[in-house]
Scaffold this motif. Structure first.
Motif, short mmCIF file in Angstrom:
data_model
loop_
_atom_site.label_atom_id
_atom_site.label_comp_id
_atom_site.label_asym_id
_atom_site.label_seq_id
_atom_site.Cartn_x
_atom_site.Cartn_y
_atom_site.Cartn_z
N VAL A 179 4.00 3.32 9.83
CA VAL A 179 3.24 2.30 9.08
C VAL A 179 2.02 2.96 8.44
CG1 VAL A 179 1.91 0.17 9.28
CG2 VAL A 179 4.07 0.42 10.53
N GLY A 180 1.33 3.79 9.20
CA GLY A 180 0.15 4.48 8.67
C GLY A 180 0.48 5.34 7.47
N MET A 181 1.58 6.09 7.54
CA MET A 181 1.94 6.95 6.41
C MET A 181 2.41 6.13 5.22
SD MET A 181 0.94 9.91 6.96
CE MET A 181 1.44 10.43 5.33
N THR A 182 3.02 4.99 5.47
CA THR A 182 3.41 4.13 4.35
C THR A 182 2.17 3.58 3.66
OG1 THR A 182 5.47 3.60 5.49
CG2 THR A 182 4.84 2.16 3.68
N ILE A 183 1.15 3.24 4.44
CA ILE A 183 -0.12 2.80 3.86
C ILE A 183 -0.75 3.93 3.03
CG2 ILE A 183 -2.50 2.12 4.42
CD1 ILE A 183 -1.26 0.58 6.85
N VAL A 184 -0.72 5.14 3.57
CA VAL A 184 -1.24 6.30 2.83
C VAL A 184 -0.46 6.47 1.52
CG1 VAL A 184 -1.44 8.83 2.86
CG2 VAL A 184 -2.15 7.50 4.85
N LEU A 185 0.84 6.27 1.58
CA LEU A 185 1.68 6.38 0.39
C LEU A 185 1.25 5.38 -0.67
CD1 LEU A 185 4.16 7.88 -0.73
CD2 LEU A 185 5.59 6.18 0.39
N VAL A 186 1.00 4.15 -0.27
CA VAL A 186 0.55 3.12 -1.21
C VAL A 186 -0.83 3.48 -1.76
CG1 VAL A 186 -0.14 0.69 -1.43
CG2 VAL A 186 1.96 1.30 -0.20
N LEU A 187 -1.71 3.99 -0.90
CA LEU A 187 -3.05 4.41 -1.37
C LEU A 187 -2.95 5.54 -2.39
CD1 LEU A 187 -5.04 4.25 2.00
CD2 LEU A 187 -5.16 2.64 0.05
N LEU A 188 -2.03 6.47 -2.17
CA LEU A 188 -1.83 7.55 -3.14
C LEU A 188 -1.33 7.00 -4.47
CD1 LEU A 188 -0.29 10.30 -0.85
CD2 LEU A 188 -2.46 10.45 -2.09
N TRP A 189 -0.45 6.01 -4.40
CA TRP A 189 0.04 5.39 -5.63
C TRP A 189 -1.11 4.70 -6.37
CZ3 TRP A 189 0.40 0.36 -7.49
CH2 TRP A 189 1.19 0.19 -8.64
#
Length: 194
Positions: free
Chosen positions: A94-104
């Motif tokens: 979940v944390g890495m998916t949030i990071v992925l969205v933040l990078l987007w």
């Protein structure tokens, strides 16, 4: 004037990303053999791989994929440590998916959406690999391992596409990542079915 082929030594030296990838595969397989938690460990890596492309794309410098690899590997490692010590209530996937969205979102803030085709492809990657990452943690462990393997194989195809078009990341990165993804993806599926 005729063109001559590069000497075999030079051709082998040009394949250094594949050689480094083989070492990375060996380390990943050793982790699979020594630890029992493939879905928990390798599921979040799918978001890491997509994040590397987004970070390099946001920066507009293909060679920064190597820096993105180091940064995002550190982030996922911290998430795993915090989760293992029960310091954080955030699952690493979940944390890495949030990071992925933040990078987007960072990519959008840097106005990289003006390159519509490339931006659309990176957005599709964020969504697809983000969903796979979350699915790895939401299903039974054995199915999570299979999904992680499928995610790695899908990202291997992603790497091959980016190698061919020579955009977003540099070719040594996409070669390295493709070899790792294919090797680790197959190993995960074998582990899940064994």
């Amino acid at each position: 004037m005729t063109e001559t082929a590069l000497p075999p030594r030079r051709e082998l030296a040009d394949r250094w990303p594949t050689a480094v990838a083989m070492v990375a595969i060996a380390v990943a397989v050793a982790v699979m053999v020594l630890l029992d938690g493939e879905a928990e460990l390798f599921g979040p890596a799918i978001a890491v791989m997509a994040g590397i492309y987004l970070m390099a794309y946001a920066l507009g410098r293909p060679s920064t994929a190597w820096l993105a690899f180091v940064v995002l590997s550190a982030v996922v490692s911290v998430l795993h440590i915090l989760d293992g010590r029960q310091v954080s209530g955030v699952d690493p996937a979940v944390g890495m998916t949030i990071v992925l969205v933040l990078l987007w979102l960072w990519t959008v803030a840097r106005r990289r959406f003006t390159e519509a085709r490339t931006f659309s492809i990176q957005t599709a990657g964020m969504v697809g690999f983000g969903v796979l990452t979350l699915l790895c943690t939401a299903v039974a462990p054995r199915l999570g391992i299979v999904l992680a393997g499928v995610g790695f194989l899908a990202h291997g195809a992603w790497d091959a596409y980016h190698f061919r078009v020579n955009r977003v990341v540099n070719r040594p990165w996409s070669e390295f990542c493709a070899v790792v993804d294919l090797g680790v993806g197959v190993a995960l599926i074998v582990v899940a079915t064994a």
